[in-house]
Design a protein around this motif. Structure first.
Motif, PDB file in Angstrom:
ATOM      1  N   PHE A   1       1.059   4.235  -2.703  1.00 55.90           N
ATOM      2  CA  PHE A   1       0.922   5.612  -2.231  1.00 55.90           C
ATOM      3  C   PHE A   1       2.049   6.486  -2.792  1.00 55.90           C
ATOM      4  O   PHE A   1       1.809   7.575  -3.340  1.00 55.90           O
ATOM      5  CB  PHE A   1       0.960   5.576  -0.690  1.00 55.90           C
ATOM      6  CG  PHE A   1       0.968   6.913  -0.008  1.00 55.90           C
ATOM      7  CD1 PHE A   1      -0.114   7.778  -0.124  1.00 55.90           C
ATOM      8  CD2 PHE A   1       2.044   7.283   0.795  1.00 55.90           C
ATOM      9  CE1 PHE A   1      -0.100   8.987   0.534  1.00 55.90           C
ATOM     10  CE2 PHE A   1       2.057   8.490   1.445  1.00 55.90           C
ATOM     11  CZ  PHE A   1       0.977   9.363   1.322  1.00 55.90           C
ATOM     12  N   ILE A   2       3.281   5.983  -2.691  1.00 51.59           N
ATOM     13  CA  ILE A   2       4.426   6.752  -3.195  1.00 51.59           C
ATOM     14  C   ILE A   2       4.321   6.933  -4.708  1.00 51.59           C
ATOM     15  O   ILE A   2       4.497   8.028  -5.241  1.00 51.59           O
ATOM     16  CB  ILE A   2       5.748   6.045  -2.835  1.00 51.59           C
ATOM     17  CG1 ILE A   2       5.921   6.001  -1.310  1.00 51.59           C
ATOM     18  CG2 ILE A   2       6.930   6.750  -3.476  1.00 51.59           C
ATOM     19  CD1 ILE A   2       7.112   5.183  -0.842  1.00 51.59           C
TER      20      ILE A   2
ATOM     21  N   LEU B   1      15.164   6.992  -0.041  1.00 46.47           N
ATOM     22  CA  LEU B   1      14.358   5.811   0.289  1.00 46.47           C
ATOM     23  C   LEU B   1      15.256   4.631   0.609  1.00 46.47           C
ATOM     24  O   LEU B   1      15.021   3.889   1.557  1.00 46.47           O
ATOM     25  CB  LEU B   1      13.417   5.472  -0.870  1.00 46.47           C
ATOM     26  CG  LEU B   1      12.254   6.447  -1.065  1.00 46.47           C
ATOM     27  CD1 LEU B   1      11.522   6.173  -2.365  1.00 46.47           C
ATOM     28  CD2 LEU B   1      11.279   6.367   0.102  1.00 46.47           C
TER      29      LEU B   1
ATOM     30  N   ASP C   1      11.640  -2.720  -3.693  1.00 47.15           N
ATOM     31  CA  ASP C   1      10.606  -1.715  -3.407  1.00 47.15           C
ATOM     32  C   ASP C   1      10.661  -0.593  -4.438  1.00 47.15           C
ATOM     33  O   ASP C   1       9.627  -0.136  -4.937  1.00 47.15           O
ATOM     34  CB  ASP C   1      10.825  -1.095  -2.022  1.00 47.15           C
ATOM     35  CG  ASP C   1      10.710  -2.131  -0.923  1.00 47.15           C
ATOM     36  OD1 ASP C   1       9.969  -3.106  -1.116  1.00 47.15           O
ATOM     37  OD2 ASP C   1      11.364  -1.958   0.126  1.00 47.15           O
TER      38      ASP C   1
ATOM     39  N   PHE D   1      14.610   1.138   2.307  1.00 51.82           N
ATOM     40  CA  PHE D   1      13.812   0.521   1.245  1.00 51.82           C
ATOM     41  C   PHE D   1      14.717  -0.384   0.411  1.00 51.82           C
ATOM     42  O   PHE D   1      15.870  -0.053   0.164  1.00 51.82           O
ATOM     43  CB  PHE D   1      13.187   1.591   0.343  1.00 51.82           C
ATOM     44  CG  PHE D   1      11.937   2.184   0.899  1.00 51.82           C
ATOM     45  CD1 PHE D   1      11.988   3.027   2.000  1.00 51.82           C
ATOM     46  CD2 PHE D   1      10.696   1.919   0.332  1.00 51.82           C
ATOM     47  CE1 PHE D   1      10.845   3.588   2.520  1.00 51.82           C
ATOM     48  CE2 PHE D   1       9.537   2.472   0.850  1.00 51.82           C
ATOM     49  CZ  PHE D   1       9.622   3.310   1.950  1.00 51.82           C
ATOM     50  N   GLN D   2      14.179  -1.521   0.005  1.00 52.40           N
ATOM     51  CA  GLN D   2      14.941  -2.464  -0.802  1.00 52.40           C
ATOM     52  C   GLN D   2      14.900  -2.040  -2.273  1.00 52.40           C
ATOM     53  O   GLN D   2      14.013  -1.314  -2.689  1.00 52.40           O
ATOM     54  CB  GLN D   2      14.306  -3.864  -0.709  1.00 52.40           C
ATOM     55  CG  GLN D   2      13.927  -4.290   0.673  1.00 52.40           C
ATOM     56  CD  GLN D   2      15.079  -4.972   1.385  1.00 52.40           C
ATOM     57  OE1 GLN D   2      16.152  -5.105   0.811  1.00 52.40           O
ATOM     58  NE2 GLN D   2      14.870  -5.383   2.610  1.00 52.40           N
TER      59      GLN D   2
ATOM     60  N   LYS E   1       1.821   9.533  -5.613  1.00 59.22           N
ATOM     61  CA  LYS E   1       2.319  10.886  -5.331  1.00 59.22           C
ATOM     62  C   LYS E   1       3.257  11.347  -6.438  1.00 59.22           C
ATOM     63  O   LYS E   1       3.210  12.501  -6.859  1.00 59.22           O
ATOM     64  CB  LYS E   1       3.066  10.890  -3.998  1.00 59.22           C
ATOM     65  CG  LYS E   1       2.136  10.919  -2.798  1.00 59.22           C
ATOM     66  CD  LYS E   1       1.899  12.336  -2.344  1.00 59.22           C
ATOM     67  CE  LYS E   1       1.084  12.338  -1.052  1.00 59.22           C
ATOM     68  NZ  LYS E   1       0.776  13.679  -0.586  1.00 59.22           N
ATOM     69  N   HIS E   2       4.108  10.420  -6.878  1.00 57.17           N
ATOM     70  CA  HIS E   2       5.050  10.776  -7.947  1.00 57.17           C
ATOM     71  C   HIS E   2       4.324  11.217  -9.206  1.00 57.17           C
ATOM     72  O   HIS E   2       4.685  12.196  -9.839  1.00 57.17           O
ATOM     73  CB  HIS E   2       5.944   9.575  -8.290  1.00 57.17           C
ATOM     74  CG  HIS E   2       7.091   9.416  -7.341  1.00 57.17           C
ATOM     75  ND1 HIS E   2       7.970   8.373  -7.410  1.00 57.17           N
ATOM     76  CD2 HIS E   2       7.498  10.160  -6.294  1.00 57.17           C
ATOM     77  CE1 HIS E   2       8.872   8.492  -6.454  1.00 57.17           C
ATOM     78  NE2 HIS E   2       8.592   9.567  -5.752  1.00 57.17           N
TER      79      HIS E   2
ATOM     80  N   ARG F   1       0.834  -1.203   0.000  1.00 53.89           N
ATOM     81  CA  ARG F   1       0.000   0.000   0.000  1.00 53.89           C
ATOM     82  C   ARG F   1       0.869   1.253   0.000  1.00 53.89           C
ATOM     83  O   ARG F   1       0.578   2.232  -0.664  1.00 53.89           O
ATOM     84  CB  ARG F   1      -0.907  -0.016   1.238  1.00 53.89           C
ATOM     85  CG  ARG F   1      -2.376  -0.102   0.890  1.00 53.89           C
ATOM     86  CD  ARG F   1      -3.216  -0.080   2.149  1.00 53.89           C
ATOM     87  NE  ARG F   1      -3.077   1.146   2.876  1.00 53.89           N
ATOM     88  CZ  ARG F   1      -3.054   1.222   4.228  1.00 53.89           C
ATOM     89  NH1 ARG F   1      -3.139   0.131   4.945  1.00 53.89           N
ATOM     90  NH2 ARG F   1      -2.929   2.379   4.819  1.00 53.89           N
ATOM     91  N   LEU F   2       1.946   1.158   0.764  1.00 56.05           N
ATOM     92  CA  LEU F   2       2.873   2.286   0.850  1.00 56.05           C
ATOM     93  C   LEU F   2       3.474   2.591  -0.514  1.00 56.05           C
ATOM     94  O   LEU F   2       3.586   3.742  -0.923  1.00 56.05           O
ATOM     95  CB  LEU F   2       3.966   1.940   1.858  1.00 56.05           C
ATOM     96  CG  LEU F   2       5.097   2.954   2.011  1.00 56.05           C
ATOM     97  CD1 LEU F   2       4.554   4.290   2.502  1.00 56.05           C
ATOM     98  CD2 LEU F   2       6.141   2.435   2.980  1.00 56.05           C
TER      99      LEU F   2
END
Lengths: 414, 228
Positions: free
Chosen positions: A6-7, A314, A323, A319-320, A10-11, A2-3
């Motif tokens: 979301f990102i 990130l 991701d 963040f991997q 936004k981008h 979900r995150l």
């Protein structure tokens, strides 16, 4: 996940104009894809429908596909036997035992069959003579295997039912001979017999040759006119599902031995043309979507380029690489989905608009609507193609973004 | 004197960058101990390799040779996936150019590491993010975008984000490099508190002697080597 969505969102929202432009690419791609494939598909269906409806699905005729094997060949099977100048065996007697064949056919579900005795005749009227192909049929069964009723312009098919001396002729013949409804004409058979018929109906199919050289009479009258009592020379078959004609005709031929030709076989060349037409159409509309995919590639690689710092942050947060790749892939998916969500309704509107177009084919007085198809397959193809193109276009820049090492950015920035 | 435990230890770290022309050695044999409750400064002239050392300590870069231990576990050969997880759970970063994510508000920026970790639900995450920002005096700027904040405020948001998952180590790369002296003092004070009160290991790269004076310990790097 979900995150990441979301990102990604936004981008995309941060650069509305760019996203919108690339979105327009997909929207137009999907809409045009649908519009074009709908007319192509529609005209093809229309064409096949006419082809299928106006001709019997299977025609069983009193011929054999292969010449008969000569007895000498049967006896000397493995030796060199060459028999030349074999006279072709024509079944002048028509289909043997046709009643039995008919009964067998009629017991098959989803199948309608009707016997025909066709022959050549000469119409003489007011000193003129015209050759005509006469199909002797059982009037009550004409509807089952023919669409001639839809083409009647004067009189009617029903009038033939109770009137054994009636005839239906085409409009061109009527014009050529200045014939009108209820006129009496004389028909001369090859044997020299003459019979008089009353014109009970005039049809107009739009096919000139047919409207000039075809007539329908009672089967019984045809049998007497051609001096072939109790014989027929073909059986017309209509199926509930025309697509089964090819396999069904083979089955019939295997059982009864006579040649049974399906509509596909009769118009094989036309079917080939349709396949080629489809290939051309799909390459054109696919090209539209491929161009749209380049738009997406462009936007997402720009985003990735501009987002080097964000990727570094990130990644430093924890963040991997996976991701990061997903963030940009999701952007492709979102663009694809949004493109479909607007493009498909737009395509539907386009198809609606196309279906309203009226035109007059040259040489015809009828107004025809643009044939369109509402088949769900084309929607599926358009949607999945647009989605795949978007994801593929996003994949390359996404992979590049994921490979970015945070130090590379930090070193450059400090 | 050093009663606090060593959390991060390196042995003879070497980092060589292979460029197209010549291989450049950034770090030549660095061995350091980083302790909790300690505010450590890394200083040195520009180009000396102090930032490179910080990136190695923060697992943002992998050494060419040498070993890195966290709590005496050798993590040198961990892959990117595992080092990312360590950064997420145990480390916080503050950079000179207060790298905030420009599309996200202050509170969203601070929530980001917690959401990635995924141990709390959204409401708890938001509550904690607000607490962190409040601690740094940013309670009035929760929903502002980075572009609406001053330099000092952005740097404090960046610190709040570094603190999001209650890390044991905080790495700062010239955290006051772009700030006026007032903001600079505030940021220094915060970092110091984090070491002394919260017991974090705080490591900051700086070339500001004033800043270095405030720290418990100074590591001086010259030409890729630790000289003191």
């Amino acid at each position: 996940m979900r995150l990441l969505v979301f990102i990604a969102l936004k981008h995309l929202l941060a650069r509305k104009r760019q996203s919108l432009v690339s979105l327009m690419g997909i929207i137009l791609g999907v809409a045009f894809f649908l519009g074009i494939s709908s007319i192509m598909q529609g005209s093809e269906e229309d064409f096949i429908k006419r082809l299928v409806d106006n001709s019997p699905h299977i025609t069983i005729s009193d011929e054999y596909r292969e010449p008969r094997i000569q007895p000498a060949e049967k006896v000397y099977q493995n030796s060199l036997v060459s028999i030349r100048n074999v006279t072709p065996l024509t079944e002048t007697r028509g289909l043997r035992g046709y009643e039995k064949i008919l009964n067998e056919l009629r017991s098959t579900p989803g199948l309608l069959a009707s016997p025909v005795l066709a022959g050549q005749g000469i119409i003489t009227y007011a000193g003129q003579e015209k050759a005509i192909t006469l199909s002797g049929m059982i009037p009550e069964e004409i509807d089952a295997v023919s669409t001639i009723r839809n083409y009647m312009v004067e009189g009617s098919l029903d009038r033939l039912f109770g009137n054994p001396d009636g005839i239906l002729i085409g409009i061109n013949l009527a014009k050529d001979l200045s014939l009108s409804l209820n006129d009496m004409i004389a028909v001369v058979a090859p044997s020299g017999d003459v019979k008089h018929f009353k014109i009970l109906g005039i049809f107009k199919t739009g096919r000139g040759g047919y409207d000039r050289g075809q007539g329908f009479i009672h089967l019984k009258r045809a049998q007497t006119l051609f001096n072939k009592p109790n014989r027929i020379n073909s059986i017309l078959v209509k199926l509930d599902d025309p697509q089964l004609a090819l396999s069904m005709s083979k089955d019939i031929e295997n059982v009864i031995g006579y040649k049974a030709e399906s509509w596909q076989e009769q118009s094989a060349d036309l079917m080939n043309t349709l396949v080629i037409r489809n290939i051309i159409m799909y390459s054109v509309v696919s090209a539209v979507l491929i161009v749209a995919a380049f738009g997406i590639y462009n936007v997402i690689s720009t985003v990735v380029m501009e987002k080097h710092r964000d990727i570094a942050i990130l990644k430093s947060i924890g963040f991997q690489s996976e991701d990061i790749r997903r963030i940009f892939l999701i952007q492709g998916v979102l663009l694809g989905i949004a493109g479909n969500m607007v493009g498909i309704p737009m395509g539907i509107a386009m198809i609606k608009a196309l279906s309203q177009i009226k035109f007059k084919p040259p040489g015809s007085s009828d107004i025809v609507y643009m044939p369109v198809s509402w088949g769900w397959e084309q929607f599926m193809i358009a949607a999945s193609f647009a989605l795949c193109a978007s994801v593929l276009a996003a994949y390359l820049p996404a992979r590049k973004g994921a490979q970015l090492m945070p130090v590379d950015v930090l070193r450059g920035g400090s | 004197m050093n009663a606090s435990p060593v959390i991060l230890r390196t042995e003879n770290l070497v980092r060589t960058l292979t460029t197209e022309a010549l291989p450049v050695t950034l770090i030549r044999g660095a061995s350091v101990d980083i302790r909790t409750h300690e505010f450590t400064a890394i200083k040195g002239p520009s180009g000396s390799g102090k930032s490179s050392l910080l990136y190695l300590l923060g697992l943002l870069d992998a050494p060419t040779s040498g070993r890195i231990f966290i709590d005496d576990f050798d993590i040198t050969d961990y892959n990117q996936k595992r080092t990312a997880q360590i950064r997420l759970e145990q480390m916080g970063f503050v950079f000179q150019f207060h790298f905030l994510l420009p599309e996200f508000s202050s509170v969203e920026n601070v929530m980001m590491p917690m959401r990635r970790l995924g141990k709390l639900n959204d409401r708890e995450i938001r509550k904690r993010a607000i607490e962190k920002l409040d601690r740094l005096g940013l309670a009035d700027h929760l929903d502002k975008l980075p572009s609406q904040l001053s330099g000092g405020q952005r740097q404090r948001v960046a610190i709040a984000r570094a603190l999001a998952n209650d890390p044991r180590m905080i790495f700062a790369d010239e955290p006051t490099g772009n700030l006026d002296s007032e903001s600079s003092k505030t940021v220094q004070g915060i970092l110091k508190d984090l070491a002394h009160q919260d017991g974090c290991a705080v490591v900051a790269v700086t070339h500001d002697p004033e800043f270095a004076k405030n720290c418990d310990r100074i590591i001086t790097v010259v030409d890729g080597q630790i000289v003191s």
